[in-house]
Structures are given as structure tokens and as C-alpha cells.
Design a protein around this motif. Structure first.
Motif, PDB file in Angstrom:
ATOM      1  N   ASP A 239      14.873  -1.882 -14.220  1.00  0.00           N
ATOM      2  CA  ASP A 239      13.419  -1.886 -14.366  1.00  0.00           C
ATOM      3  C   ASP A 239      12.673  -2.028 -13.043  1.00  0.00           C
ATOM      4  N   CYS A 240      13.260  -2.757 -12.069  1.00  0.00           N
ATOM      5  CA  CYS A 240      12.560  -2.898 -10.791  1.00  0.00           C
ATOM      6  C   CYS A 240      12.461  -1.554 -10.074  1.00  0.00           C
ATOM      7  N   LEU A 241      13.527  -0.760 -10.116  1.00  0.00           N
ATOM      8  CA  LEU A 241      13.460   0.551  -9.479  1.00  0.00           C
ATOM      9  C   LEU A 241      12.512   1.470 -10.238  1.00  0.00           C
ATOM     10  N   MET A 242      12.448   1.320 -11.551  1.00  0.00           N
ATOM     11  CA  MET A 242      11.487   2.102 -12.320  1.00  0.00           C
ATOM     12  C   MET A 242      10.058   1.733 -11.899  1.00  0.00           C
ATOM     13  N   ARG A 243       9.802   0.452 -11.666  1.00  0.00           N
ATOM     14  CA  ARG A 243       8.480   0.023 -11.196  1.00  0.00           C
ATOM     15  C   ARG A 243       8.189   0.611  -9.820  1.00  0.00           C
ATOM     16  N   TRP A 244       9.170   0.552  -8.922  1.00  0.00           N
ATOM     17  CA  TRP A 244       8.990   1.078  -7.573  1.00  0.00           C
ATOM     18  C   TRP A 244       8.611   2.560  -7.618  1.00  0.00           C
ATOM     19  N   THR A 245       9.197   3.298  -8.567  1.00  0.00           N
ATOM     20  CA  THR A 245       8.976   4.748  -8.637  1.00  0.00           C
ATOM     21  C   THR A 245       7.876   5.132  -9.617  1.00  0.00           C
ATOM     22  N   ASN A 246       7.146   4.148 -10.159  1.00  0.00           N
ATOM     23  CA  ASN A 246       6.040   4.433 -11.089  1.00  0.00           C
ATOM     24  C   ASN A 246       6.514   5.255 -12.290  1.00  0.00           C
ATOM     25  N   THR A 283       5.029   8.215  -2.551  1.00  0.00           N
ATOM     26  CA  THR A 283       5.542   9.539  -2.915  1.00  0.00           C
ATOM     27  C   THR A 283       5.720   9.710  -4.421  1.00  0.00           C
ATOM     28  N   CYS A 284       5.563   8.616  -5.164  1.00  0.00           N
ATOM     29  CA  CYS A 284       5.723   8.671  -6.621  1.00  0.00           C
ATOM     30  C   CYS A 284       4.376   8.704  -7.345  1.00  0.00           C
ATOM     31  N   LEU A 285       3.301   8.918  -6.590  1.00  0.00           N
ATOM     32  CA  LEU A 285       1.962   9.014  -7.171  1.00  0.00           C
ATOM     33  C   LEU A 285       1.429  10.437  -7.014  1.00  0.00           C
ATOM     34  N   ALA A 286       1.033  11.035  -8.116  1.00  0.00           N
ATOM     35  CA  ALA A 286       0.365  12.331  -8.059  1.00  0.00           C
ATOM     36  C   ALA A 286      -1.059  12.127  -7.530  1.00  0.00           C
ATOM     37  N   PRO A 287      -1.706  13.164  -7.014  1.00  0.00           N
ATOM     38  CA  PRO A 287      -3.087  13.016  -6.531  1.00  0.00           C
ATOM     39  C   PRO A 287      -3.992  12.428  -7.611  1.00  0.00           C
ATOM     40  N   GLY A 288      -4.674  11.350  -7.278  1.00  0.00           N
ATOM     41  CA  GLY A 288      -5.571  10.705  -8.223  1.00  0.00           C
ATOM     42  C   GLY A 288      -4.902   9.764  -9.203  1.00  0.00           C
ATOM     43  N   GLU A 289      -3.565   9.695  -9.191  1.00  0.00           N
ATOM     44  CA  GLU A 289      -2.846   8.821 -10.126  1.00  0.00           C
ATOM     45  C   GLU A 289      -2.855   7.385  -9.622  1.00  0.00           C
ATOM     46  N   ARG A 290      -2.966   6.437 -10.550  1.00  0.00           N
ATOM     47  CA  ARG A 290      -2.957   5.019 -10.205  1.00  0.00           C
ATOM     48  C   ARG A 290      -1.588   4.422 -10.535  1.00  0.00           C
ATOM     49  N   PRO A 291      -1.186   3.418  -9.786  1.00  0.00           N
ATOM     50  CA  PRO A 291       0.073   2.746 -10.105  1.00  0.00           C
ATOM     51  C   PRO A 291       0.039   2.148 -11.517  1.00  0.00           C
TER      52      PRO A 291
END
Length: 317
Positions: A239-246, A283-291
Motif C-alpha cells: 500500500d505504501c508504494l501504491m500511495r507513492w504512485t497515486n 511523474t504519477c500525476l496527470a496534468p491537473g490531477e491532485r494527489p
């Protein structure tokens, strides 16, 4: 047919960037879809891999009173022995029918972080078995090297610096867990070997003894058997890596059915350093995407998850 891919890690040790990227791409594809993968050419010597099972057999063959002297209740740092039915990974199901023993990052009693009583910075509890500690730490150290190799592959796939995880995983809350599942048919109140759950940290490296039991839940809800593969480890992200990668990488629910024959397995949970901040990679956020997740230290996150695992077994829960 096995739907969990087998990935050859030899290319991650190549001086050729394109070879490393090819393996990283296969790791990334597995992490985006099934969330599980096998690794071969992992670098852990056969003698060391066999030795950890010898150590597990020696430990769990000890009398119950000897094992209870090393109870996890003696350690606030998630180290020591857990008896059968001492955990409930699926908080809505019956207690797990397994016993376990946890070894953490090995620190001396005079280490400054141990003296300061920092979270997950305690000493290990060791059984009085000649040669046991050295045998177990040899395997622990080999898994430390392997998890760093795998993390380099993750970093390449995610488009971040190849050594991004190195300083976040050099003194980790990595837990080596020896597991023993007594043989038995499911009965009321004792239906499952290990309940359905996701792992808490970054990546888990699991060695199995050939006895069936591990099952992985596919995205459509179908449960897949994860068979033993000679010379390979089965790995999954947590789950921590899933959080890191959104949520670019997915942490997959899995369980262990009650085995009809006695079963041993050894899991290495590669969680990050206690003070490592788990926050969304750009790098795991699309343009305009929020964590999707707020930043949190690895120690705080792991404490929350472990509390849930054990508190459901207290009287009245």
C-alpha cells in the motif's frame, strides 16, 4: 495457466541502460495490472535460500513455552513471536491459523535510535539456537540487496531517478517474517490460514516451500492460485508504494487458504525508512490531477495498519 508473470532480473544488473529499462517495463506492467510477479535470477544464493527454511523449522519446532518467551508482546517494535490465532489480517474473518516470527533491521542496543526509542527502532528477540541468528541475518541481508535492485527497476519504470529509493530504503522498517501454517481442514472459527489483506509497505519478497496456499484476487474478483516456482520468489507491491504512485501501481488483495499439509513460507516486507515521507511522485500525476493521498511518514502509516491487525483480537472487539 499461471497469470502472474515471471520476470528475469538479470537485466537490472546490466551496464546497458536499455536492458535495465526493458526489465523495468516488465516490472511496471505487472505492478499496474495483477500487482504480483515472480522474480528469477534474483541473486540470492541457493544455500542462503534453503538455510532460512532450515531456520524456520528449527524455530517453530521449539516448545510453546520457549516461543512465548520471545512473544511480540515484549516488543513495541513489531519483533518476535506470534502464536496461532494471534493475528486477524481480515478483520471481518476468523483469526489466522498460522504462527509467525518477526525479525527487523538489526541494530545494537546502544544504537542512538534504539536509545531514543524511535518507532520501529528496537532490538531483535533471538531464540537460544546455535547459529540461528547468523543464518537468518544472512538471508535478511540478501533480501535487502534484492529489494534495492527491484526498487531501481520501479524507479526506471516510473520515470524518476534510478537511485530515488536508495536513501529511503537504506535503514528500513524491513521485516523478515518466518511463517508456519499447521495442517488442517477449515472449521468454524478457524477457516483460513491468513485472511484476505493487502501488504502495508513497498514490496514483499516471498519464498514458499512448495505446499499450495497463496491465492491472489484478480481485478474481476476471481481468486487465482499462486503456485510455487522453483528458483523464484513471488513478489507483490504494498500500500505504501501504491500511495507513492497515486494508484498507478496497485496493491492486490491476497490470502492463504488453510493447507491440508503443513506449510512454511518466508516473507520479507520491504517498508521504507521510518522517517521516509510517502508522498505522490510528480511523474504519477496527470496534468491537473491532485494527489489521492496526503503525505505521511512510513512509521506513522505502518503503526496505523499494525494497530488494526492486532486490536481486533482484543477481548470485546
Amino acid at each position: 495457466m499461471n497469470e502472474i508473470p515471471i520476470i528475469d532480473l538479470a537485466g537490472l544488473r546490466s551496464n546497458d541502460l536499455s536492458e535495465r529499462q526493458a526489465v523495468a517495463g516488465r516490472l511496471g506492467a505487472a505492478c499496474r495490472h495483477v500487482g504480483f510477479f515472480y522474480v528469477k535470477n534474483h541473486g540470492i544464493p541457493e544455500m542462503v535460500a534453503k538455510g532460512i527454511f532450515t531456520a524456520a523449522h528449527r524455530l517453530f519446532a521449539q516448545p510453546a513455552a520457549e516461543k512465548e518467551k520471545l512473544s511480540i508482546k515484549r516488543s513495541p517494535h513489531n519483533r518476535g513471536y506470534v502464536g496461532v490465532a494471534g493475528e486477524r489480517l481480515d478483520t471481518k474473518a476468523s483469526p489466522d491459523q498460522k504462527e509467525a516470527f518477526n525479525i527487523g533491521f538489526d541494530l545494537p542496543a546502544d544504537d542512538p535510535e534504539v536509545l531514543a526509542a524511535k518507532p520501529f527502532r528496537g532490538v531483535n528477540l533471538w531464540p537460544d539456537l546455535p547459529g540461528w541468528r547468523d543464518q537468518v541475518l544472512a538471508y535478511y541481508d540478501a533480501c535487502m540487496t534484492l529489494q534495492l535492485t527491484i526498487h531501481r527497476g520501479f524507479a526506471l519504470d516510473l520515470g524518476i531517478a534510478e537511485d530515488f529509493f536508495a536513501d529511503k530504503m537504506d535503514r528500513p522498517i524491513a521485516t523478515l517474517r518466518l511463517l508456519h501454517y499447521p495442517a488442517g481442514e477449515p472449521t468454524e472459527g478457524a477457516e483460513i490460514g491468513a485472511g484476505e489483506h493487502t501488504d502495508y509497505g513497498n514490496v514483499t519478497i516471498l519464498a514458499t516451500d512448495g505446499v499450495a496456499g497463496l491465492q491472489v484476487r484478480r481485478r474481476d474478483g476471481v481468486w487465482l492460485d499462486a503456485p510455487h516456482v522453483d528458483g523464484a520468489f513471488v513478489c507483490n507491491i504494498g500500500d505504501c508504494l501504491m500511495r507513492w504512485t497515486n494508484d498507478v501501481y496497485v496493491s492486490t488483495p491476497h490470502r492463504v487458504a488453510r493447507p491440508k499439509a503443513e506449510r512454511y513460507s518466508v516473507a520479507f516486507f520491504a517498508d521504507a525508512n521510518p522517517d521516509a515521507v510517502v508522498e505522490t511522485l510528480p511523474t504519477c500525476l496527470a496534468p491537473g490531477e491532485r494527489p489521492r493521498y496526503a503525505p505521511i511518514s512510513c512509521a506513522d502509516y505502518l503503526r496505523e495498519r499494525l494497530t488494526a491487525t492486532y486490536d481486533h483480537l482484543k477481548p470485546g472487539s
